[in-house]
Design a protein around this motif. Structure first.
Motif, mmCIF file in Angstrom:
data_model
loop_
_atom_site.group_PDB
_atom_site.id
_atom_site.type_symbol
_atom_site.label_atom_id
_atom_site.label_comp_id
_atom_site.label_asym_id
_atom_site.label_seq_id
_atom_site.Cartn_x
_atom_site.Cartn_y
_atom_site.Cartn_z
ATOM 1 N N THR A 12 -21.012 4.683 -2.511
ATOM 2 C CA THR A 12 -21.662 3.238 -2.456
ATOM 3 C C THR A 12 -20.791 2.252 -3.205
ATOM 4 O O THR A 12 -20.692 2.458 -4.272
ATOM 5 C CB THR A 12 -23.141 3.090 -2.776
ATOM 6 O OG1 THR A 12 -23.951 3.827 -1.745
ATOM 7 C CG2 THR A 12 -23.527 1.485 -2.425
ATOM 8 N N VAL A 13 -20.418 1.090 -2.743
ATOM 9 C CA VAL A 13 -19.572 0.126 -3.311
ATOM 10 C C VAL A 13 -20.340 -1.155 -3.427
ATOM 11 O O VAL A 13 -20.760 -1.741 -2.602
ATOM 12 C CB VAL A 13 -18.204 -0.047 -2.808
ATOM 13 C CG1 VAL A 13 -17.248 -1.086 -3.569
ATOM 14 C CG2 VAL A 13 -17.647 1.315 -2.694
ATOM 15 N N THR A 14 -20.375 -1.559 -4.732
ATOM 16 C CA THR A 14 -21.043 -2.957 -5.110
ATOM 17 C C THR A 14 -19.908 -3.729 -5.681
ATOM 18 O O THR A 14 -19.261 -3.292 -6.465
ATOM 19 C CB THR A 14 -22.285 -3.097 -5.686
ATOM 20 O OG1 THR A 14 -22.126 -2.438 -6.721
ATOM 21 C CG2 THR A 14 -23.368 -2.365 -4.736
ATOM 22 N N SER A 15 -19.715 -5.178 -5.643
ATOM 23 C CA SER A 15 -19.038 -6.056 -6.334
ATOM 24 C C SER A 15 -19.651 -7.012 -7.517
ATOM 25 O O SER A 15 -20.871 -7.365 -7.010
ATOM 26 C CB SER A 15 -17.818 -6.466 -5.558
ATOM 27 O OG SER A 15 -18.445 -7.412 -4.698
ATOM 28 N N GLY A 16 -19.042 -7.568 -8.491
ATOM 29 C CA GLY A 16 -19.663 -8.410 -9.054
ATOM 30 C C GLY A 16 -18.624 -9.073 -10.091
ATOM 31 O O GLY A 16 -17.383 -8.963 -9.958
ATOM 32 N N ILE A 17 -19.223 -9.464 -11.319
ATOM 33 C CA ILE A 17 -18.143 -9.821 -12.434
ATOM 34 C C ILE A 17 -18.640 -9.481 -13.593
ATOM 35 O O ILE A 17 -19.821 -8.703 -13.732
ATOM 36 C CB ILE A 17 -18.043 -11.713 -12.541
ATOM 37 C CG1 ILE A 17 -19.630 -12.045 -12.813
ATOM 38 C CG2 ILE A 17 -17.480 -12.134 -11.252
ATOM 39 C CD1 ILE A 17 -19.680 -13.468 -12.857
ATOM 40 N N VAL A 18 -17.852 -9.520 -14.620
ATOM 41 C CA VAL A 18 -18.237 -9.151 -15.976
ATOM 42 C C VAL A 18 -19.189 -10.592 -16.702
ATOM 43 O O VAL A 18 -18.658 -11.428 -16.607
ATOM 44 C CB VAL A 18 -16.937 -9.011 -16.776
ATOM 45 C CG1 VAL A 18 -17.484 -8.756 -18.373
ATOM 46 C CG2 VAL A 18 -16.130 -7.899 -16.566
ATOM 47 N N SER A 19 -20.439 -10.003 -16.814
ATOM 48 C CA SER A 19 -21.301 -11.030 -17.536
ATOM 49 C C SER A 19 -21.254 -11.044 -18.961
ATOM 50 O O SER A 19 -21.403 -12.147 -19.224
ATOM 51 C CB SER A 19 -22.875 -10.668 -16.915
ATOM 52 O OG SER A 19 -22.771 -10.597 -15.339
ATOM 53 N N SER A 20 -20.867 -10.265 -19.482
ATOM 54 C CA SER A 20 -20.850 -10.194 -20.923
ATOM 55 C C SER A 20 -20.140 -8.889 -21.396
ATOM 56 O O SER A 20 -20.111 -7.956 -20.770
ATOM 57 C CB SER A 20 -22.163 -10.340 -21.513
ATOM 58 O OG SER A 20 -22.196 -10.421 -22.774
ATOM 59 N N THR A 21 -19.591 -9.082 -22.665
ATOM 60 C CA THR A 21 -18.878 -7.823 -23.448
ATOM 61 C C THR A 21 -19.554 -7.649 -24.658
ATOM 62 O O THR A 21 -20.262 -8.645 -25.321
ATOM 63 C CB THR A 21 -17.421 -8.177 -23.480
ATOM 64 O OG1 THR A 21 -17.125 -9.393 -24.304
ATOM 65 C CG2 THR A 21 -16.852 -8.294 -22.098
ATOM 66 N N HIS A 22 -19.493 -6.523 -25.202
ATOM 67 C CA HIS A 22 -20.121 -6.110 -26.403
ATOM 68 C C HIS A 22 -21.680 -6.540 -26.645
ATOM 69 O O HIS A 22 -21.991 -7.176 -27.474
ATOM 70 C CB HIS A 22 -19.284 -6.902 -27.601
ATOM 71 C CG HIS A 22 -17.731 -6.462 -27.606
ATOM 72 N ND1 HIS A 22 -17.423 -5.434 -27.898
ATOM 73 C CD2 HIS A 22 -16.781 -7.299 -27.331
ATOM 74 C CE1 HIS A 22 -15.838 -5.508 -27.742
ATOM 75 N NE2 HIS A 22 -15.512 -6.856 -27.454
ATOM 76 N N ARG A 23 -22.235 -5.927 -25.483
ATOM 77 C CA ARG A 23 -23.903 -6.221 -25.658
ATOM 78 C C ARG A 23 -24.514 -5.156 -25.855
ATOM 79 O O ARG A 23 -24.530 -3.962 -25.299
ATOM 80 C CB ARG A 23 -24.225 -6.570 -24.001
ATOM 81 C CG ARG A 23 -25.733 -6.640 -23.876
ATOM 82 C CD ARG A 23 -26.010 -8.038 -24.448
ATOM 83 N NE ARG A 23 -25.762 -9.064 -23.202
ATOM 84 C CZ ARG A 23 -25.838 -10.451 -23.506
ATOM 85 N NH1 ARG A 23 -26.391 -10.687 -24.899
ATOM 86 N NH2 ARG A 23 -25.534 -11.113 -22.703
ATOM 87 N N PRO A 24 -24.934 -4.720 -27.382
ATOM 88 C CA PRO A 24 -25.567 -3.872 -27.807
ATOM 89 C C PRO A 24 -26.726 -3.375 -27.001
ATOM 90 O O PRO A 24 -27.722 -3.967 -26.820
ATOM 91 C CB PRO A 24 -25.763 -3.961 -29.195
ATOM 92 C CG PRO A 24 -24.818 -5.194 -29.588
ATOM 93 C CD PRO A 24 -24.894 -6.086 -28.125
ATOM 94 N N MET A 25 -26.833 -2.278 -26.489
ATOM 95 C CA MET A 25 -28.097 -1.748 -25.691
ATOM 96 C C MET A 25 -28.450 -0.411 -26.066
ATOM 97 O O MET A 25 -27.501 0.535 -26.288
ATOM 98 C CB MET A 25 -27.656 -1.754 -24.149
ATOM 99 C CG MET A 25 -27.520 -3.002 -23.476
ATOM 100 S SD MET A 25 -28.907 -3.892 -23.441
ATOM 101 C CE MET A 25 -29.766 -3.091 -22.426
ATOM 102 N N ARG A 26 -29.527 -0.081 -26.365
ATOM 103 C CA ARG A 26 -30.180 1.318 -26.646
ATOM 104 C C ARG A 26 -30.682 1.637 -25.499
ATOM 105 O O ARG A 26 -31.532 1.343 -24.443
ATOM 106 C CB ARG A 26 -31.436 1.068 -27.808
ATOM 107 C CG ARG A 26 -32.108 2.404 -28.195
ATOM 108 C CD ARG A 26 -33.151 2.000 -29.322
ATOM 109 N NE ARG A 26 -32.291 1.860 -30.710
ATOM 110 C CZ ARG A 26 -31.772 2.579 -31.382
ATOM 111 N NH1 ARG A 26 -31.769 4.131 -31.113
ATOM 112 N NH2 ARG A 26 -31.270 2.188 -32.455
#
Length: 490
Positions: free
Chosen positions: A309-323
């Motif tokens: 399955t292929v979906t597309s979008g954009i980079v919404s943010s970088t260096h987002r700390p997530m646990r």
């Protein structure tokens, strides 16, 4: 005793004898006298028949013949002997017309003789024409032709009027419209989603884990020609330490092969598998450090078990700390995630996040959803592990089967005073890099190296960014003053 009716000497009732006896002077069963003879006293004849019946059934005038003669009226030659019965002759018992007990005899059917009129075959008559069938002989042929011409004219006019009415009655339809089509052969530039998907799909696999009646699915990316595949730890963690657990990989062409776990890292939620496949298609690994917000990206994987399955979008943010932590897995990781709005759903975990050039820039790992227990669908908040970190961890797992991360040696919590945010130290582990650097309990760490720290999760990813043995400047706030302390990460 009641009085009994009196009878004569012969035993007859006088009243019955008077009612049913023969008239005087009659000895036989029939009275030969005519009706014109007046009845004797005590007897009455039936009324005369109607005149019409009298004329139809009466004897001819002057005839004295009766239906049956009395015995005394027989001819001298027919007089019976004294011993002969007055009504039955000696042959009477054999006469079927006089003996009621005689049997009925059925004779042969009355058939016409051969050659008679009844056995002649009917001769077919002349065939009738259409005019005779429909109208008999009452319509002239010329009038019939005129009638056919009128019917033809009415049908033509009716059809023409019906077509006009149908076309004008529905103005939304037009039977004369023909849709045009474009020329075949669509030109797809190298940066289009279709072009990128065609290159990356052969290197993305579906990962299936079976443990008895339980199981799970995810995705993976081929990163080496020897059959090494990187995926998420939470995809395959249920198969670790279980002898009867089975792990399979399914390629885009449908090839299904078993896989072995090379190593895994719960602190980064990464794992490496090994499959025995000749010349697999290997994905090109890019650089996550070069990503910018707004860059086009493509997510490839097997969401909800739907392979390729292929979906597309954009980079919404970088260096987002997530646990990252999930029920049923030992994953307890904090990642420096790439946030994207490309649709990512359960099953995409371990799949590829690809840039516009077809290079892998991240491994899809998590989503933020509005559903309960993380079971909801994508709402445009997906997170991927940067490929720069994936490359370092995967190399160590392939080489040694395990990974060591640099640690500062503190437990911290997120704090803010309204103007400055950071990670406040709750305790310092003995013998840790923080103790050696002089970091004390209550200090608020606001910077590690050149990276700003705004939360406890961000402190973890800022430390893991460096290598073991590296000396890093740590900026802390103590008593309202900023201090820079050097810590050698261990």
């Amino acid at each position: 005793m009641s009085e009994q009716p009196r009878t004569s000497a012969q035993g007859h009732d006088p009243e019955q004898s008077a009612a049913f006896r023969r008239p005087e002077g009659v000895e036989g069963s029939f009275d030969p006298r005519g009706r014109d003879t007046p009845p004797q006293q005590g007897f009455e004849y039936t009324p005369p028949p109607p005149e019409a019946l009298e004329k139809a059934f009466s004897r001819p005038p002057g005839s004295s013949e009766v239906l049956q003669r009395a015995p005394g009226d027989r001819e001298p030659s027919e007089q019976a002997s004294p011993d002969e019965d007055l009504f039955w002759s000696h042959s009477g018992d054999r006469d079927p017309w006089r003996n009621p007990t005689a049997e009925a005899v059925v004779g042969a059917p009355a058939l016409a003789r051969e050659g008679s009129e009844q056995h002649r075959e009917p001769v077919p008559g002349p065939l009738l024409s259409t005019r005779e069938v429909l109208f008999g002989r009452r319509v002239r042929p010329r009038a019939l032709a005129a009638l056919a011409a009128v019917a033809l004219l009415v049908s033509v006019v009716g059809g023409f009027i019906g077509r006009i009415t149908a076309e004008e009655g529905n103005p939304l339809t037009n039977p004369d419209v023909t849709l045009a089509k474009v020329e075949p052969g669509v030109d797809r530039p190298s940066g289009t989603v279709a072009a990128v998907a065609s290159r990356i799909l052969p290197s993305v696999v579906s990962v299936e884990v079976r443990l008895g009646a339980q199981g799970g699915t995810g995705s993976g990316v081929v990163i080496d020609g020897n059959g090494y595949i990187v995926t998420n730890n939470h995809v395959i963690s249920m198969a670790v330490g279980t002898p009867d657990a089975q792990v399979f990989t399914v390629f885009s062409d449908g090839t299904r092969v078993p896989a072995r776990i090379v190593g895994r890292d719960p602190q980064t939620d990464l794992a490496v598998l090994k499959v025995e496949v000749a010349n697999p298609t290997v994905a090109q690994l890019g650089s996550s450090a070069d990503l910018a917000v707004g860059d086009k990206v493509i997510a490839v994987g097997s969401p909800l078990g739907l392979e390729s399955t292929v979906t597309s979008g954009i980079v919404s943010s970088t260096h987002r700390p997530m646990r990252l932590a999930g029920e049923g897995t030992d994953t307890n990781a904090v990642i420096d995630a790439i946030q994207t709005d490309a649709a990512i759903n359960p099953g995409n975990s371990g799949g590829a996040l690809v840039d516009g050039n077809g290079a892998v820039v991240g491994i899809n790992s998590a989503i933020r959803t509005l559903g309960t227990d993380g079971q909801g669908g994508s709402i445009g908040l997906g997170f991927a592990i940067p490929i720069d970190q994936v490359r370092r961890v995967a190399e160590q797992l392939i080489r040694t089967g395990q990974v060591r991360h640099p640690e500062l040696g503190v437990n911290a919590k997120s704090v803010t005073d309204g103007t400055v945010s950071g990670a406040q130290v709750q305790n310092v582990q003995q013998g840790s890099a923080a103790e050696a650097a002089g970091i004390a309990e209550g200090d608020v760490i606001i910077k590690v190296g050149d990276r700003q720290v705004n939360s406890a999760n961000e402190l973890v990813v800022a430390v893991h960014k460096h290598r073991l043995g590296t000396t890093v400047p740590i900026t802390v706030v103590r008593g309202g003053r900023e201090l820079v302390l050097d810590a050698e990460l261990r």
